[in-house]
Design an enzyme around this catalytic site. Structure first.
Site, short mmCIF file in Angstrom:
data_model
loop_
_atom_site.label_atom_id
_atom_site.label_comp_id
_atom_site.label_asym_id
_atom_site.label_seq_id
_atom_site.Cartn_x
_atom_site.Cartn_y
_atom_site.Cartn_z
N SER A 1 0.81 -1.23 0.00
CA SER A 1 0.00 0.00 0.00
C SER A 1 0.84 1.28 0.00
CB SER A 1 -0.96 0.01 1.19
OG SER A 1 -0.28 0.33 2.38
N LYS B 1 -6.43 4.76 8.12
CA LYS B 1 -5.33 5.57 7.60
C LYS B 1 -5.73 7.04 7.48
CE LYS B 1 -3.09 1.81 5.02
NZ LYS B 1 -2.99 1.18 3.68
#
Ligand SMILES: [Ca+2]
Ligand SMILES: [Ca+2]
Ligand SMILES: [Ca+2]
Ligand SMILES: [Ca+2]
Ligand SMILES: [Ca+2]
Ligand SMILES: [Ca+2]
Ligand SMILES: [Ca+2]
Ligand SMILES: [Ca+2]
Ligand SMILES: [Ca+2]
Ligand SMILES: [Ca+2]
Ligand SMILES: [Ca+2]
Ligand SMILES: [Ca+2]
Lengths: 220, 220, 220, 220, 220, 220
Positions: E93, E136
């Site tokens: 990611s 996040k």
């Protein structure tokens, strides 16, 4: 087989010293040869070297590459612990032995076969202290060596028995150039070789007076 | 299958000798070929070599590279233990066999197929002692070999039975140049090849008289 | 899936033979291709080769490099055991199959698809004996092959049942040049190719008459 | 996330097919890119490929290097299994998918995104049979693909249910050139590309009619 | 230590985002530098990257090599996860973070330090979905970031709490060129850089509309 | 052996600091040498570096390569932790020590031997915080060092006892150029060297004001 130290001078062969078990030393010769390389030059050491011994060879190679300059890029440096046996070689105390064998092979200059030596090395040529110095000196004397080189920082550790005291001369050194001055054959050529080695690595030698002991910290 | 040692001279093929188990020897042939390389030249040995055998090949390669000089940088050296089997090859006693096979292949000169040999090597060409010499000599004799090369330092170990004594000639050697002098075919070319080998590696040979036994210290 | 051996000649494809379990054989085809390399040329074999099979490919590559000379330095040699499956490939008995497939691909010459073969190789081109010859011949016959190549040293091991005797011709060989003489297509070109192979590797062929069996000593 | 197969033509992206667990298939796209290399060109595949998948990529690279000729020596070939996940990619059934993605990227020609494919490859371009064909075809149909390429040797294995029969066209192929003929965009350029591929690898294609099944022998 | 996101623009430094344990996010900065290489250029990533993270860097390198063309062959690309710690970096990611840091370092163009980002990448520049998007985004907001880039395919996963909604702007993207358009400093130079990136990798971007989810099949 | 810090300036030798066990520090010197390379230049570090320490050396090499530009491609950089012992070196806190030793060796400029230092580095030259700062400062003071360099971000962690406060000066830094300004000998040359280092890596320095702590997330 009984090991008898040879007479005279031989290029590429140096009497190293090692510790066996708890309390005995042994003469462990190192032989070196310099050859054309296949591909980029390499330093190749045999004798089943364990990790610290392999790193010691790597440190010595810094001095060799500096000493021989560009010539080394097309050459393979072979280093052989001829009597390492199945146990292999451990530790870094053969560093000055390896350096002397390789420079002797590179220059074709003979090494005194009645001399033995032990000592670690920095990448800049400083001789660093090692363990087992007393046992090593005794082993060198028993095998018939006349002289033995040890690191100056190990002088305080020498406790040899009276019987060996008169058999062997102990020579303390603090830089690889001193080792070669003692070990190599042939006066005028040797001096120029020793001078070159001093010039290349000498700056650390001149100013540093640190007494560095063998310890085992783990920095974080 | 029954092994019968061949007659005549063959390039790139040498009868080596190995110990099987506790108390028997065997003829273990080595074949070599020199080819154009893909990328930088390499020394490639097959027969499932264990670590000491691989290091022995590495030591031999020092002599080969020195002998063939710059020519070797574009060549691959193939070394095959043709009957190594699944057990693979251990130890360094095939060093002179490998060196002879490769130099024979490199020069295209035949090797005596009625000859067998055993011996370790230093990177400078000294033949060093090995184990199991008596069993190996008997195996060479049984298979029909007429001559067998052993290290001079192993002469004291030879205790062969009477029945073999008249079957086979024992030839002690102390330098690789002597091995090739005995093994190779073709008088004038061979002599020049042997001389070249002496010149390249001869300095250690001339002056050294150390009797080095196979021991296993672990230096520290 | 049922394997039917093909008719005619195909470049880069050879019917090898393998042993399955204890007592049955199988046709195991090898395909090869020669391509421009990325970086230095490499020999790349797929089919999950175990150590002995990988070393066999390495030995075969000595012959290939010798045969194709400098041309090989910029080429990758791809070797594929197309039906190796998850078990992978073991042993060295596909050596002559691999050599034939690669030389066929390199030269663009067809290989007889009604032919099967088994045999180990020395780095100098000698065909060495293998195991399971009888089971392999029967497998070749069952699959419809008309001819099968085996090592001359294995002739003594052939014990095929009567039903297969008339189905398949057994061709014993002792050098890789004989294998290609039997396997390749196209009379005048093939002969020159076989001659070149003899010239390159022929010296061992001419003089050697050793019968080498598959044994497994461990030299020390 | 729900996977919807895209419309149109995209260069460097191909819908592969994989088997999940025992009895379900999945669309597993492969993306490729060709870039300037750092040092010698490399083939770099990501998606945590297991050994068979890595070897499949190696086999495919033979075709790619042959197809692109000398151009490839300065290029890196990147292959990405974009949804491989932590389980990684196993087996060789994505070989034609990888070959198509790389050739599409190399030539900048679009690939039909309503097409899915499965098939192994020989180093000479033959499409070889794979497992799980029925589950894979159903997965392709469910995801909205209009056509699916399978190996001709797998036609006998197709047992799809009636509901999928009208949703998807099954296209059997036996050579990589047929795959590209079906998958690529742009009539005149595509034909010349397919012809070039046939010329390079076509000899095996013309003459061979072997039906090779996926089996797992271990040769000795 | 308390992390405070910096003000202004800094070349070669990008705020990435990672998931910690089950349910919290963290800002994980990536720094990059481009240097002369020793030997062939390499991409060197530190931070104890696990396999998927290493493969992600490999995929990103395809875009970098394509973007910088031949210039890259003599350069080493250094990528550092400056706060990776002993746990190391897992997953893919950070792909867009790494790509942005390297292109910024290569071009000497500053990156907005009040921006954070998360997203996987294909070798052709497509931004692919990742896990933990909500955690996040909240981590980015808590640390003071004004904007956060996420993959367009992850928009459906965003479930941030009201308190963060006004603190941070969420920017969905589907191609790496959009990431750089948002992240880099300096209007006219940036636009030409973004255009070049589009030209190089844009074909997949224009035509593809696949929604690809993170799944873990194992093809066979 | 008792370690006494040396007087004066020595090129290629820097007093690093490490933590031993739970609560004591130690001076751990680093020595560096720059030599002609065999093949492509390499960075070679000895002292049995664990993974984080090896990665730290890799990060430092980015700065070295940038600093020395094209000159580095034909040079090997040797880095030796001279008293690492069998435990080896862990962590990244010797990064500024290594960078200073190498640049000093490269330029032949002496390093102050009465100075000790600890600090991590980014690939762009930022000095990052480390652990054990208080113990390290006390160790430096006990051994006789007059000054100690620490990361500015660690100033808040300093809790040294009164007895050491007057013995040693604490110098906080945030960029590698400041470290060299403090450590190196020789006014006008040093300034030009420090300026060059600032120019090369300075952009991150000027604008960034992030306080980065040592944490251990695992991104996904
Ligand atoms: Ca080499
Ligand atoms: Ca004496
Ligand atoms: Ca090679
Ligand atoms: Ca006889
Ligand atoms: Ca390659
Ligand atoms: Ca037939
Ligand atoms: Ca590369
Ligand atoms: Ca559709
Ligand atoms: Ca490099
Ligand atoms: Ca803010
Ligand atoms: Ca090197
Ligand atoms: Ca002081």
């Amino acid at each position: 087989y009984e090991l008898q130290v040879a007479e005279g001078y031989v290029p590429g062969r140096v009497n190293g010293l090692a510790v066996m078990g708890e309390d005995s030393g042994i003469v462990l010769p190192v032989m070196a040869e310099v050859t054309p390389s296949q591909g980029p030059g390499e330093v190749i050491a045999t004798g089943q070297l364990k990790e610290m011994a392999q790193e010691a060879v790597s440190n010595v190679s810094a001095i060799i590459k500096k000493f021989s300059d560009e010539d080394i890029t097309q050459k393979d440096i072979h280093i052989q612990f001829v009597q390492a046996g199945e146990g292999g070689v451990d530790g870094d105390s053969a560093s000055i032995t390896v350096a002397t064998a390789v420079i002797s092979a590179l220059e074709g200059v003979g090494v005194d076969q009645s001399l033995a030596m032990t000592g670690s090395l920095s990448v800049r040529g400083d001789v660093l202290p090692v363990g087992g110095v007393t046992h090593k000196i005794e082993a060198a004397a028993k095998t018939g060596c006349d002289r033995v080189i040890i690191p100056e920082a190990n002088l305080q550790d020498v406790m040899i028995e009276d019987e060996y005291e008169d058999m062997i001369e102990i020579i303390p050194v603090s830089h690889i150039s001193e080792v070669l001055d003692v070990a190599l054959e042939g006066e005028p050529e040797k001096d120029s070789l020793v001078d070159r080695l001093k010039t290349i690595t000498g700056s650390a030698l001149d100013k540093q007076s640190v007494s560095q002991g063998p310890s085992s910290p783990s920095p974080q």
